[in-house]
Design a protein around this motif. Sequence first.
Motif, mmCIF file in Angstrom:
data_model
loop_
_atom_site.group_PDB
_atom_site.id
_atom_site.type_symbol
_atom_site.label_atom_id
_atom_site.label_comp_id
_atom_site.label_asym_id
_atom_site.label_seq_id
_atom_site.Cartn_x
_atom_site.Cartn_y
_atom_site.Cartn_z
ATOM 1 N N LEU A 590 0.821 -1.197 0.000
ATOM 2 C CA LEU A 590 0.000 0.000 0.000
ATOM 3 C C LEU A 590 0.859 1.252 0.000
ATOM 4 C CD1 LEU A 590 -2.789 -0.895 2.599
ATOM 5 C CD2 LEU A 590 -2.989 -0.861 0.113
ATOM 6 N N THR A 591 0.414 2.257 -0.723
ATOM 7 C CA THR A 591 1.003 3.585 -0.609
ATOM 8 C C THR A 591 0.445 4.248 0.644
ATOM 9 O OG1 THR A 591 -0.788 4.606 -1.867
ATOM 10 C CG2 THR A 591 1.106 3.787 -3.119
ATOM 11 N N LEU A 592 0.929 5.446 0.954
ATOM 12 C CA LEU A 592 0.369 6.185 2.083
ATOM 13 C C LEU A 592 -1.117 6.426 1.869
ATOM 14 C CD1 LEU A 592 0.684 7.782 4.719
ATOM 15 C CD2 LEU A 592 1.309 9.779 3.333
ATOM 16 N N LEU A 593 -1.502 6.764 0.611
ATOM 17 C CA LEU A 593 -2.918 6.992 0.312
ATOM 18 C C LEU A 593 -3.726 5.716 0.540
ATOM 19 C CD1 LEU A 593 -2.695 9.070 -2.996
ATOM 20 C CD2 LEU A 593 -2.349 9.809 -0.640
ATOM 21 N N GLY A 594 -3.171 4.580 0.103
ATOM 22 C CA GLY A 594 -3.865 3.323 0.277
ATOM 23 C C GLY A 594 -4.016 2.947 1.740
ATOM 24 N N GLY A 629 -8.400 15.576 2.853
ATOM 25 C CA GLY A 629 -7.305 15.015 2.065
ATOM 26 C C GLY A 629 -7.770 13.859 1.200
ATOM 27 N N LEU A 630 -8.595 12.961 1.749
ATOM 28 C CA LEU A 630 -9.118 11.838 0.965
ATOM 29 C C LEU A 630 -10.050 12.306 -0.142
ATOM 30 C CD1 LEU A 630 -9.785 9.217 3.794
ATOM 31 C CD2 LEU A 630 -8.043 9.108 2.006
ATOM 32 N N LEU A 631 -10.819 13.359 0.104
ATOM 33 C CA LEU A 631 -11.673 13.915 -0.951
ATOM 34 C C LEU A 631 -10.834 14.478 -2.097
ATOM 35 C CD1 LEU A 631 -14.369 15.754 1.206
ATOM 36 C CD2 LEU A 631 -14.711 13.685 -0.145
ATOM 37 N N CYS A 632 -9.664 15.023 -1.770
ATOM 38 C CA CYS A 632 -8.803 15.642 -2.783
ATOM 39 C C CYS A 632 -8.096 14.603 -3.660
ATOM 40 C CB CYS A 632 -7.757 16.539 -2.129
ATOM 41 S SG CYS A 632 -8.417 18.028 -1.351
ATOM 42 N N VAL A 633 -7.811 13.409 -3.110
ATOM 43 C CA VAL A 633 -7.024 12.414 -3.864
ATOM 44 C C VAL A 633 -7.911 11.342 -4.491
ATOM 45 C CG1 VAL A 633 -4.964 12.785 -2.460
ATOM 46 C CG2 VAL A 633 -6.603 11.026 -1.774
ATOM 47 N N GLN A 634 -9.222 11.591 -4.609
ATOM 48 C CA GLN A 634 -10.093 10.626 -5.281
ATOM 49 C C GLN A 634 -9.619 10.420 -6.721
ATOM 50 O OE1 GLN A 634 -14.476 10.956 -3.663
ATOM 51 N NE2 GLN A 634 -13.633 13.020 -3.875
ATOM 52 N N GLU A 635 -9.846 9.217 -7.210
ATOM 53 C CA GLU A 635 -9.257 8.815 -8.496
ATOM 54 C C GLU A 635 -9.725 9.666 -9.662
ATOM 55 O OE1 GLU A 635 -8.582 4.754 -11.161
ATOM 56 O OE2 GLU A 635 -9.833 4.707 -9.356
ATOM 57 N N PHE A 636 -11.015 9.993 -9.686
ATOM 58 C CA PHE A 636 -11.563 10.716 -10.839
ATOM 59 C C PHE A 636 -11.655 12.215 -10.531
ATOM 60 C CE2 PHE A 636 -13.303 6.392 -11.152
ATOM 61 C CZ PHE A 636 -12.764 6.040 -12.381
ATOM 62 N N PRO A 637 -11.201 13.083 -11.461
ATOM 63 C CA PRO A 637 -11.175 14.537 -11.205
ATOM 64 C C PRO A 637 -12.527 15.111 -10.836
ATOM 65 C CG PRO A 637 -9.966 13.986 -13.215
ATOM 66 C CD PRO A 637 -10.648 12.728 -12.784
ATOM 67 N N ILE A 666 -3.363 3.610 -4.982
ATOM 68 C CA ILE A 666 -3.350 3.184 -3.582
ATOM 69 C C ILE A 666 -2.381 2.033 -3.353
ATOM 70 C CG2 ILE A 666 -5.724 3.931 -3.285
ATOM 71 C CD1 ILE A 666 -6.547 0.992 -3.247
ATOM 72 N N ARG A 667 -1.873 1.414 -4.432
ATOM 73 C CA ARG A 667 -0.891 0.337 -4.292
ATOM 74 C C ARG A 667 0.349 0.664 -5.097
ATOM 75 N NH1 ARG A 667 -2.938 -4.295 -1.974
ATOM 76 N NH2 ARG A 667 -5.216 -4.410 -1.861
ATOM 77 N N ARG A 668 1.471 0.084 -4.680
ATOM 78 C CA ARG A 668 2.731 0.268 -5.384
ATOM 79 C C ARG A 668 3.013 -0.932 -6.286
ATOM 80 N NH1 ARG A 668 5.352 4.580 -3.922
ATOM 81 N NH2 ARG A 668 5.100 5.486 -1.844
ATOM 82 N N LEU A 669 3.954 -0.719 -7.232
ATOM 83 C CA LEU A 669 4.400 -1.820 -8.074
ATOM 84 C C LEU A 669 5.104 -2.864 -7.221
ATOM 85 C CD1 LEU A 669 5.882 0.134 -11.099
ATOM 86 C CD2 LEU A 669 3.836 -1.258 -11.139
ATOM 87 N N VAL A 670 4.824 -4.122 -7.495
ATOM 88 C CA VAL A 670 5.575 -5.216 -6.870
ATOM 89 C C VAL A 670 6.319 -5.947 -7.968
ATOM 90 C CG1 VAL A 670 4.015 -5.469 -4.922
ATOM 91 C CG2 VAL A 670 3.535 -6.703 -7.017
ATOM 92 N N SER A 671 7.252 -6.797 -7.569
ATOM 93 C CA SER A 671 8.156 -7.414 -8.547
ATOM 94 C C SER A 671 7.425 -8.167 -9.639
ATOM 95 C CB SER A 671 9.123 -8.350 -7.818
ATOM 96 O OG SER A 671 8.404 -9.351 -7.108
#
Length: 699
Positions: A590-594, A629-637, A666-671
């Motif tokens: 998870l990212t910080l947002l996730g 903060g969560l309202l600001c980072v929603q996926e769709f503009p 909300i997630r990072r790249l994994v191998s």
Amino acid sequence: MKVSADGNLQVLNGRNDVLWSSNMSVTAANASLSAQLLDTGNLVLFTSGTNGTMVWQSFDHPTDSLMPNTKLIISNSNMKHALQPWKSPSDPSFGRFSVGTDSFIHSQVIIWDGDRPHWRSGPWNGNIFLGLMYTDEATNYANTYIRQNDKDGTIDFVYTGASTLAYSHYAFSYDGTISEKWWDGKKWQYVWGAPVTECDLYGSCGAFGSCNPTSSPVCRCLKGFRPKNPEEWKKGNWTNGCVRKVSLQCGIQGGKDDGFYRLAYAYDAGAGCMYWSKDLIDIQEFSSGGLDLYLRLPHSELGTSNKKIVVIIVTVILGTIGVAALTLFIRWKIMTQRKAQRKNEQLENLKHDENGHQVQLEELPLFEFKRLATATKDFQDSNKLGQGGFGPVYKGTLEDGVQIAVKRLSAASGQGIEEFMNEVVVISKLQHRNLVKLLGCCIENKEKMLIYEYMPNKSLDFFLFDPVKRELLSWEKRFTIIEGISRGLVYLHRDSRLRIIHRDLKASNILLDEDLIPKISDFGMARIFENKQDQDNTRRVVGTYGYMSPEYAMEGHFSEKSDVYSFGVLLLEIMTGKKNNNFWLDEQSLTLLGYVWKLWNEDDLQPVIDPLIAEPTFSPEILRCIHVGLLCVQEFPGDRPSTSTLLSMIVSDIVDLPCPKQPGFIRRLVSSDTDSSQLHGPKSSSSSNYVSITHLSGR
């Protein structure tokens, strides 16, 4: 809210404690009373029936706002407290600032900081306030004021509003600023406000000092005066002001008469004749408009002398050093021409972008390289403040003691003349207390440098992500920083002459002054929008990983909402003390947002809140900021709030907040994901559309 048995309007809490009452001593308890909020904004209590009589109205009791047709009554016994704002955004008790006047003869509006003047409008002449610089548009608003003298020792200031506009009003903020805004049907338009520059603050240059916000330094002594404390003056502390070089003769026998040097007229047709017999304080130079003032000076300071003596002296000088003077003149002429040619070349370089298109610039001072090298001690590493995508930034001290920050384009920088020109064009036209101030630039040989006001506390990331320095960021200071950044964004997106999309909002681009007041910086990636333009596309995506919105990082679409996304990431970093780019929850990638989103859905945000601010007293405000903060980072503009809306959410002007939807990234790249280069959402079955872009520049 209810009408009590004794006929007073009351506000109660959940325990039926009276928090506020109209406190009428003579009530209409036996009558049937009703309260109504009128279209004018006036809350009225009146007796019911066809011939209802008004018994109380809010317009008679203004606090921190002035609506059209509200009469502001100032009396001898209450000259300083006609309006009083809140103590803080969350404390409705009266704060340190107030609005009133200091004279019934030449009435003016004064913002008081306790008993000390903080800002003043200048005297009212029946049409405008003489101490304000009006644009053609603002003059129309100034004419909507009426001042009338009453026989009972009071003054009425009546704000009628602009007849062609709807919902205009004045608002007095807890920080001592006053502003006029009006609603155009879609958004609040900023018309006028004060104070704006440091020259607006009362007595910023001291007695007999004159302030000019476009000069560097902004303060200078009037003709015939010198700094009272030269050392303090060189350091940029001008409050001690200036003193006369030569005392006035005042008719002393044998002395030459004093005279008057014209700075301005002390007469206005509306206000009549005005004169000052003591120290002159709060003088400001306007680029246009204003009134002249005649300053009394000793004869020796007026630049006049006996004509015969002048003729003799000039003749002797010319006869003795004529040849030397001619030689010096020729050398000076050659040097001046070369300097002018070099400056013209610099201006031509500045007036055209890399495609040769002409660029309109504000008047921006040009600094010589030699002067900047001296100020920074030849750009010594000991004066280096930091390193950015543009290049190194150095601290410098000019010859007059003013401290500056010099951003020098590095030869290895990924940015070049395009970003340099962009920052010059954009920020030279902006002025706001939450934007860093550009003092000038330098282009000599192959050097490209930008000169800014010096910020002693560096940038926000210097404090926020340091385990020791973070302790200095109390909740109150963090909230002030959050509010300041959001106000700067509102100015960029809505209130400035240009609509600016920053495109690189992050903690390292938020500078902090000596009071930890935030100032948005680094406009090299910013873009100017037309008045009706909502978004733009680019095939060269620039910015910082972790702060980019999904639509910008993946498709090159940027708008006000992409800046809102970056602000949301920054807001969550401030609340958690964790950096989004470095955060990683191992078991779930998870990212910080996730992580914040996960805890939000579990209704348990305590683990993510920075322990340094996790005090029960502030818990509702902290949770509210995380919510925003969560309202600001929603996926769709389209789901994200506008900049002006999020500011209203932060300062609780909007009480009820909508439930946030899933953030982007909300997630990072994994191998196992590297082949597809896919950013996973919370459900592995979800699909994504991919759009190729020419170039992605991370910073």
